[in-house]
Design a protein around this motif. Structure first.
Motif, short mmCIF file in Angstrom:
data_model
loop_
_atom_site.label_atom_id
_atom_site.label_comp_id
_atom_site.label_asym_id
_atom_site.label_seq_id
_atom_site.Cartn_x
_atom_site.Cartn_y
_atom_site.Cartn_z
N GLN A 124 -63.22 -70.33 -23.20
CA GLN A 124 -62.41 -69.12 -23.32
C GLN A 124 -62.87 -68.29 -24.51
O GLN A 124 -63.55 -68.79 -25.39
CB GLN A 124 -60.93 -69.48 -23.51
CG GLN A 124 -60.30 -70.15 -22.34
CD GLN A 124 -58.82 -70.42 -22.59
OE1 GLN A 124 -58.22 -69.92 -23.54
NE2 GLN A 124 -58.22 -71.23 -21.74
N ARG A 125 -62.47 -67.03 -24.52
CA ARG A 125 -62.71 -66.15 -25.68
C ARG A 125 -61.41 -66.09 -26.48
O ARG A 125 -60.32 -66.08 -25.91
CB ARG A 125 -63.13 -64.77 -25.23
CG ARG A 125 -64.52 -64.77 -24.59
CD ARG A 125 -64.93 -63.38 -24.21
NE ARG A 125 -64.95 -62.52 -25.38
CZ ARG A 125 -66.04 -62.06 -25.97
NH1 ARG A 125 -67.22 -62.38 -25.49
NH2 ARG A 125 -65.99 -61.28 -27.01
N PHE A 126 -61.54 -66.02 -27.79
CA PHE A 126 -60.38 -65.98 -28.68
C PHE A 126 -60.50 -64.78 -29.61
O PHE A 126 -61.52 -64.60 -30.27
CB PHE A 126 -60.29 -67.28 -29.49
CG PHE A 126 -60.11 -68.49 -28.63
CD1 PHE A 126 -58.84 -68.93 -28.29
CD2 PHE A 126 -61.21 -69.15 -28.12
CE1 PHE A 126 -58.69 -70.04 -27.47
CE2 PHE A 126 -61.06 -70.27 -27.30
CZ PHE A 126 -59.79 -70.70 -26.98
N HIS A 127 -59.45 -63.98 -29.64
CA HIS A 127 -59.40 -62.81 -30.53
C HIS A 127 -58.17 -62.97 -31.40
O HIS A 127 -57.05 -63.11 -30.89
CB HIS A 127 -59.33 -61.53 -29.71
CG HIS A 127 -59.36 -60.30 -30.56
ND1 HIS A 127 -60.44 -59.96 -31.34
CD2 HIS A 127 -58.44 -59.33 -30.75
CE1 HIS A 127 -60.18 -58.82 -31.97
NE2 HIS A 127 -58.97 -58.43 -31.63
N LEU A 128 -58.36 -63.01 -32.72
CA LEU A 128 -57.26 -63.22 -33.66
C LEU A 128 -57.15 -62.03 -34.61
O LEU A 128 -57.77 -62.03 -35.67
CB LEU A 128 -57.48 -64.51 -34.45
CG LEU A 128 -57.33 -65.73 -33.56
CD1 LEU A 128 -58.55 -66.61 -33.64
CD2 LEU A 128 -56.08 -66.46 -33.93
N PRO A 129 -56.36 -61.02 -34.24
CA PRO A 129 -56.17 -59.87 -35.12
C PRO A 129 -55.25 -60.21 -36.30
O PRO A 129 -54.37 -61.08 -36.19
CB PRO A 129 -55.49 -58.83 -34.22
CG PRO A 129 -55.70 -59.33 -32.84
CD PRO A 129 -55.78 -60.81 -32.93
#
Length: 143
Positions: A124-129
């Motif tokens: 999966q791709r993970f984006h943590l703003p």
């Protein structure tokens, strides 16, 4: 290949962005107090060694003019485990000529605050703003 390795690689901006875009982990820092991206903030990625209970730094990077920092880890180096991101918020605010209550935003082993996260499915791709002001911060898992 992490950002440390890329800094002196002689690759073009386009090559770096193409490589970074394929990273399974990205972050985006927004200065919500001023309503702008948090450019030029240092960010580091760490992985917990669960046997020794110590954090190992994997890579460092700096947010771009849009507040984004991608390419912190390659698909090949991304394994299941517990990770944390450390955002150097104090030096960011200092460079802006302002003081901050938080010298940095970092997860810690207790996991009660900060940016500690567990990865079980590395495909999966993970984006943590990170949304921040001088006196508060918030994060979430984006897409």
């Amino acid at each position: 290949m992490n950002l440390l390795q890329r800094r002196g690689s002689g690759r073009t901006h386009t090559e770096i962005m193409t490589s970074a875009d394929s990273s399974p982990l990205t972050t985006h820092v927004l200065n919500t107090g001023d309503g702008v991206p948090a450019a030029k903030m240092d960010v580091s990625l760490h992985q917990l060694n669960s046997k020794l209970m110590i954090w190992n730094m994997l890579s460092v990077g700096t947010t771009n003019e849009d507040g984004r920092c991608s390419g912190l880890v390659s698909k090949e180096a991304f394994s299941p485990g517990t990770y944390k991101l450390r955002f150097e918020t104090g030096s960011y605010w200092e460079n802006m000529g302002q003081n901050s209550f938080y010298p940095y935003v970092e997860g810690y082993s207790g996991g009660l605050q900060g940016v500690v996260f567990t990865i079980t499915e590395t495909e999966q791709r993970f984006h943590l703003p990170l949304l921040m002001s001088r006196f508060s911060y918030s994060t979430y898992r984006g897409s």
